[in-house]
Design a protein around this motif. Structure first.
Motif, PDB file in Angstrom:
ATOM      1  N   ARG A 157       0.868  -1.291  -0.176  1.00  0.00           N
ATOM      2  CA  ARG A 157       0.011  -0.031   0.274  1.00  0.00           C
ATOM      3  C   ARG A 157       0.902   1.167  -0.030  1.00  0.00           C
ATOM      4  NH1 ARG A 157      -3.934  -1.340   4.953  1.00  0.00           N
ATOM      5  NH2 ARG A 157      -2.015  -2.549   5.289  1.00  0.00           N
ATOM      6  N   ALA A 158       1.996   1.385   0.803  1.00  0.00           N
ATOM      7  CA  ALA A 158       2.715   2.560   0.763  1.00  0.00           C
ATOM      8  C   ALA A 158       3.520   2.636  -0.537  1.00  0.00           C
ATOM      9  CB  ALA A 158       3.886   2.029   1.716  1.00  0.00           C
ATOM     10  N   LEU A 159       3.697   1.623  -1.210  1.00  0.00           N
ATOM     11  CA  LEU A 159       4.302   1.908  -2.569  1.00  0.00           C
ATOM     12  C   LEU A 159       3.130   2.217  -3.811  1.00  0.00           C
ATOM     13  CD1 LEU A 159       6.324   1.374  -4.800  1.00  0.00           C
ATOM     14  CD2 LEU A 159       5.486  -0.791  -5.098  1.00  0.00           C
ATOM     15  N   LEU A 160       1.936   1.785  -3.578  1.00  0.00           N
ATOM     16  CA  LEU A 160       0.802   2.034  -4.699  1.00  0.00           C
ATOM     17  C   LEU A 160      -0.066   3.026  -4.427  1.00  0.00           C
ATOM     18  CD1 LEU A 160       0.221  -1.667  -5.392  1.00  0.00           C
ATOM     19  CD2 LEU A 160       1.993  -0.361  -6.303  1.00  0.00           C
ATOM     20  N   SER A 161      -0.047   3.678  -3.001  1.00  0.00           N
ATOM     21  CA  SER A 161      -1.243   4.487  -2.760  1.00  0.00           C
ATOM     22  C   SER A 161      -1.834   5.690  -3.508  1.00  0.00           C
ATOM     23  CB  SER A 161      -1.200   4.775  -1.201  1.00  0.00           C
ATOM     24  OG  SER A 161       0.149   5.580  -1.158  1.00  0.00           O
ATOM     25  N   ASP A 162      -0.595   6.100  -3.982  1.00  0.00           N
ATOM     26  CA  ASP A 162      -0.927   7.465  -4.936  1.00  0.00           C
ATOM     27  C   ASP A 162      -1.270   7.218  -6.433  1.00  0.00           C
ATOM     28  OD1 ASP A 162      -0.437   8.866  -2.672  1.00  0.00           O
ATOM     29  OD2 ASP A 162       1.540   9.479  -3.033  1.00  0.00           O
ATOM     30  N   LEU A 163      -1.224   6.062  -6.883  1.00  0.00           N
ATOM     31  CA  LEU A 163      -1.613   5.610  -8.134  1.00  0.00           C
ATOM     32  C   LEU A 163      -3.127   5.421  -8.485  1.00  0.00           C
ATOM     33  CD1 LEU A 163       1.119   2.696  -8.597  1.00  0.00           C
ATOM     34  CD2 LEU A 163       1.366   5.177  -9.279  1.00  0.00           C
ATOM     35  N   ARG A 164      -3.432   6.037  -9.806  1.00  0.00           N
ATOM     36  CA  ARG A 164      -4.813   6.114  -9.946  1.00  0.00           C
ATOM     37  C   ARG A 164      -4.989   5.266 -11.692  1.00  0.00           C
ATOM     38  NH1 ARG A 164      -4.543   6.330  -5.567  1.00  0.00           N
ATOM     39  NH2 ARG A 164      -5.521   7.959  -4.159  1.00  0.00           N
ATOM     40  N   ALA A 165      -6.082   4.832 -11.759  1.00  0.00           N
ATOM     41  CA  ALA A 165      -6.335   4.166 -13.228  1.00  0.00           C
ATOM     42  C   ALA A 165      -6.440   5.395 -14.304  1.00  0.00           C
ATOM     43  CB  ALA A 165      -7.530   3.283 -12.914  1.00  0.00           C
ATOM     44  N   ASP A 166      -6.955   6.557 -13.965  1.00  0.00           N
ATOM     45  CA  ASP A 166      -7.126   7.521 -14.895  1.00  0.00           C
ATOM     46  C   ASP A 166      -6.106   8.587 -15.100  1.00  0.00           C
ATOM     47  OD1 ASP A 166      -7.311   9.120 -12.435  1.00  0.00           O
ATOM     48  OD2 ASP A 166      -9.403   9.682 -12.764  1.00  0.00           O
ATOM     49  N   MET A 167      -4.845   8.196 -14.470  1.00  0.00           N
ATOM     50  CA  MET A 167      -3.646   8.987 -14.841  1.00  0.00           C
ATOM     51  C   MET A 167      -3.190   8.667 -16.112  1.00  0.00           C
ATOM     52  SD  MET A 167      -1.236   8.526 -11.300  1.00  0.00           S
ATOM     53  CE  MET A 167      -1.477   9.578 -10.045  1.00  0.00           C
ATOM     54  N   THR A 168      -2.337   9.963 -16.427  1.00  0.00           N
ATOM     55  CA  THR A 168      -1.786   9.764 -17.929  1.00  0.00           C
ATOM     56  C   THR A 168      -0.610   9.070 -17.541  1.00  0.00           C
ATOM     57  OG1 THR A 168      -0.507  11.825 -17.436  1.00  0.00           O
ATOM     58  CG2 THR A 168      -2.449  11.977 -18.742  1.00  0.00           C
ATOM     59  N   ASP A 169       0.077   8.272 -18.703  1.00  0.00           N
ATOM     60  CA  ASP A 169       1.525   7.652 -18.281  1.00  0.00           C
ATOM     61  C   ASP A 169       2.465   8.590 -17.757  1.00  0.00           C
ATOM     62  OD1 ASP A 169       0.329   5.395 -19.318  1.00  0.00           O
ATOM     63  OD2 ASP A 169       1.168   5.645 -21.520  1.00  0.00           O
ATOM     64  N   GLU A 170       2.354   9.843 -18.189  1.00  0.00           N
ATOM     65  CA  GLU A 170       3.173  10.769 -17.425  1.00  0.00           C
ATOM     66  C   GLU A 170       2.993  11.040 -16.026  1.00  0.00           C
ATOM     67  OE1 GLU A 170       5.066  15.262 -18.030  1.00  0.00           O
ATOM     68  OE2 GLU A 170       3.540  14.438 -19.373  1.00  0.00           O
ATOM     69  N   GLU A 171       1.831  11.005 -15.706  1.00  0.00           N
ATOM     70  CA  GLU A 171       1.449  11.196 -14.161  1.00  0.00           C
ATOM     71  C   GLU A 171       1.690   9.950 -13.337  1.00  0.00           C
ATOM     72  OE1 GLU A 171      -2.199  14.424 -14.901  1.00  0.00           O
ATOM     73  OE2 GLU A 171      -2.520  12.239 -14.985  1.00  0.00           O
ATOM     74  N   PHE A 172       1.207   8.916 -13.994  1.00  0.00           N
ATOM     75  CA  PHE A 172       1.517   7.751 -13.355  1.00  0.00           C
ATOM     76  C   PHE A 172       3.081   7.333 -13.053  1.00  0.00           C
ATOM     77  CE2 PHE A 172       2.093   3.066 -13.396  1.00  0.00           C
ATOM     78  CZ  PHE A 172       1.148   2.397 -12.633  1.00  0.00           C
ATOM     79  N   ASP A 173       3.783   7.482 -14.150  1.00  0.00           N
ATOM     80  CA  ASP A 173       5.272   7.387 -14.015  1.00  0.00           C
ATOM     81  C   ASP A 173       5.927   8.232 -12.985  1.00  0.00           C
ATOM     82  OD1 ASP A 173       5.107   5.257 -16.085  1.00  0.00           O
ATOM     83  OD2 ASP A 173       5.918   6.521 -17.522  1.00  0.00           O
ATOM     84  N   SER A 174       5.449   9.299 -12.928  1.00  0.00           N
ATOM     85  CA  SER A 174       5.985  10.513 -11.822  1.00  0.00           C
ATOM     86  C   SER A 174       5.632  10.048 -10.494  1.00  0.00           C
ATOM     87  CB  SER A 174       5.293  11.820 -12.199  1.00  0.00           C
ATOM     88  OG  SER A 174       5.663  12.920 -11.215  1.00  0.00           O
ATOM     89  N   SER A 175       4.536   9.771 -10.383  1.00  0.00           N
ATOM     90  CA  SER A 175       3.883   9.239  -8.846  1.00  0.00           C
ATOM     91  C   SER A 175       4.669   7.927  -8.588  1.00  0.00           C
ATOM     92  CB  SER A 175       2.362   9.016  -9.058  1.00  0.00           C
ATOM     93  OG  SER A 175       1.877   8.732  -7.798  1.00  0.00           O
ATOM     94  N   LEU A 176       4.442   6.884  -9.405  1.00  0.00           N
ATOM     95  CA  LEU A 176       5.412   5.713  -9.046  1.00  0.00           C
ATOM     96  C   LEU A 176       6.831   5.918  -8.772  1.00  0.00           C
ATOM     97  CD1 LEU A 176       5.332   2.861  -8.694  1.00  0.00           C
ATOM     98  CD2 LEU A 176       5.503   2.495 -11.175  1.00  0.00           C
ATOM     99  N   GLY A 177       7.250   7.068  -9.480  1.00  0.00           N
ATOM    100  CA  GLY A 177       8.845   7.172  -9.235  1.00  0.00           C
ATOM    101  C   GLY A 177       9.017   7.799  -8.085  1.00  0.00           C
ATOM    102  N   THR A 178       8.262   8.937  -7.649  1.00  0.00           N
ATOM    103  CA  THR A 178       8.277   9.345  -6.384  1.00  0.00           C
ATOM    104  C   THR A 178       8.232   8.508  -5.174  1.00  0.00           C
ATOM    105  OG1 THR A 178       7.331  11.552  -7.074  1.00  0.00           O
ATOM    106  CG2 THR A 178       7.255  11.131  -4.864  1.00  0.00           C
TER     107      THR A 178
END
Length: 293
Positions: free
Chosen positions: A261-282
């Motif tokens: 959960r602490a790894l995935l908590s900020d990820l959302r299905a409707d994110m763009t690829d750029e948003e998703f990669d940025s959030s996961l990278g953080t």
């Protein structure tokens, strides 16, 4: 990677292990956290397809293969599926990420303050299939809710018995007797658990890994971190948010993260690829820093 190369990377590498192993019971909650409510699927198959899509998106994100993720724990369906047209374990090892498989089938009802693992009648078949796919190790979870010495001893005994079955296949078990961080006597449970594990390590046939709740007393698990029969000690987030989990982990040198959960908590299905990669990278950067602190 050869098996010995994977073993060396797990034992000595800088980074953490991603827990991507939400199973049937926890999948709806994981999807809801991802922004998909139950009306997004109409059957278990559709639900598992959605969670596999989420995991595939994580595994194929450029930041996931950046070298900061040492390994990934998979759910059985994820292991048997494909990512980018390749078997999931292969997709991971090609990024220098070591695959593990969750093997437990859930928890029994609480007895003596603990929840033991349910029987695993198909364990041999699962281990045979996992090894053929290049999976390095396993993970099996029990839960400790109270500082009951008899219950904790029973949990550790069962965990190491299953661990020996895994070792017999030439694989490395991650033994996970989770202490409930919300229990009133969490600190006492930590001490009893540490001492029971130290006794069990005296007779285990080969090195194992441990996945433990971050201890209430910083440094309490150092004897386990330093033990010659322990390949690595990894920490679960256990309900802590990412910031708090990282702060608590950093107080325990030698332990690395294995967060879900602490790894995935900020990820959302409707994110763009750029948003998703940025959030996961953080998230990856935060957890990596806590793991190497």
């Amino acid at each position: 990677m050869t098996n010995e190369e994977m073993r060396a990377r797990i034992a000595q590498g800088d980074g953490f292990i991603a827990a991507l192993d939400q199973s049937g019971g926890s999948t709806p909650k994981a999807l809801q956290g991802y922004g998909l409510n139950e009306d997004a699927w109409s059957s278990d198959e559709e639900m598992f397809d959605l969670i596999h899509q989420m995991r595939s998106r994580i595994i194929t994100s450029p930041c996931f293969g950046s070298g900061k993720v040492l390994g990934a724990i998979l759910f059985e369906r994820t292991m048997d599926g494909q990512v980018g047209g390749k078997p999931t374990p292969q997709a991971l090892t090609e990024q220098n990420i070591i695959p593990f498989i969750k093997i437990d089938k859930g928890l029994e009802d609480e007895v003596n303050g603990v929840q033991m693992m349910k029987p695993m009648p198909e364990l041999d078949a699962l281990l045979t299939r996992a090894k053929a796919l290049g999976v390095f190790g396993t993970k099996e979870r029990s839960v400790i809710n109270a500082a009951n010495a008899e219950g904790i001893a029973a949990v550790v005994k069962q965990q190491f018995e299953v661990g020996e079955a895994v070792l017999a296949y030439g694989m490395v078990p991650i033994i996970e007797p989770e202490v409930n961080i919300k229990s009133a006597d969490r600190a006492q449970s930590d001490v009893i658990l540490r001492d029971e594990i130290l006794k069990a390590l005296d007779s285990v046939s080969a090195p194992v890994m441990l996945k433990l709740s971050i201890p209430a007393e910083a440094g309490l698990f150092q004897p386990l971190v330093d033990h010659p029969k322990v390949l690595r000690v990894v920490a679960l987030s256990g309900g802590f948010g990412r910031d708090e989990a990282c702060q608590e982990l950093a107080k325990n040198p030698g332990m690395i993260a294995s967060f879900s959960r602490a790894l995935l908590s900020d990820l959302r299905a409707d994110m763009t690829d750029e948003e998703f990669d940025s959030s996961l990278g953080t998230a990856i950067d935060d957890i990596y820093c806590a793991s190497v602190a």
